[in-house]
Design a protein around this motif. Structure first.
Motif: not given
Length: 148
Positions: A6-31
Motif C-alpha cells: 500500500x505504501x509503494x512509490x512505484x507499480x510492479x506491473x502495468x497491464x493494458x488492453x484496448x477494448x471496444x466499448x460495446x454498450x452506450x452510456x446508461x444513466x444509473x448503469x455505469x457498470x
C-alpha cells in the motif's frame, strides 16, 4: 496496474488492453459499460489468493445493498477477490459502509467502499498510500493511463 504494498512509490506491473466499448452510456448503469472491459483485462492477469482489486468508483451505493461497479465486479469474480472502490465524487444515498478519506492537506475527500475486505482497515491503508495529495500517486498514474 499492480503494486507490492500500500505504501509503494512505484507499480510492479502495468497491464493494458484496448477494448471496444460495446454498450452506450446508461444513466444509473455505469457498470454495464465498464464491467466487460475490466473482466476482459482481468482474464489476462494471473490473479492469486490474497490479491485485491481497486476500481475507480463505488462498490456499494447505499444501505439497501445497491451495487456500484465494484459490487458487480465482486459478484462476477464469484466473490473470490476483495474489491475496493475509491471514488472522487460523493454518491448522495446513505451507506454505512462508505468512508471518507482525507489525504495530505486536501479538504476534499475520496470515498471508499469495499466488499470482501474490511472497509476500516482499507481506509487506513489508502491514507498511507504514497503521495502527498488527495489522490494517491499510483491511482493518479492509473487514471492517466486509462485515459490514454
Amino acid at each position: 496496474m499492480a503494486f507490492e504494498d500500500w505504501t509503494s512509490e512505484k507499480e510492479s506491473e502495468i497491464f493494458t488492453e484496448k477494448t471496444a466499448i460495446t454498450s452506450a452510456y446508461e444513466s444509473g448503469a455505469f457498470y454495464k459499460r465498464e464491467l466487460p472491459c475490466i473482466i476482459s483485462l482481468l482474464q489476462k492477469i494471473p490473479l492469486k489468493n490474497g490479491d485485491l482489486i481497486i476500481v475507480d468508483g463505488y462498490v456499494t451505493l447505499n444501505d439497501e445493498g445497491k451495487a456500484g461497479l465494484g459490487g458487480y465486479l465482486y459478484e462476477a469474480l464469484d466473490q473470490k477477490y476483495p474489491v475496493v472502490g475509491i471514488a472522487k465524487n460523493e454518491f448522495n444515498a446513505p451507506d454505512s459502509q462508505r468512508r471518507s478519506v482525507y489525504r495530505g492537506e486536501s479538504k476534499t475527500a475520496l470515498f471508499l467502499t469495499a466488499k470482501g475486505a474490511d472497509v476500516d482497515d482499507i481506509h487506513l491503508k489508502v491514507e498511507q498510500m504514497h503521495g502527498s495529495f488527495r489522490m494517491p500517486a499510483l491511482l493518479k498514474k492509473l487514471d492517466q493511463l486509462s485515459r490514454a
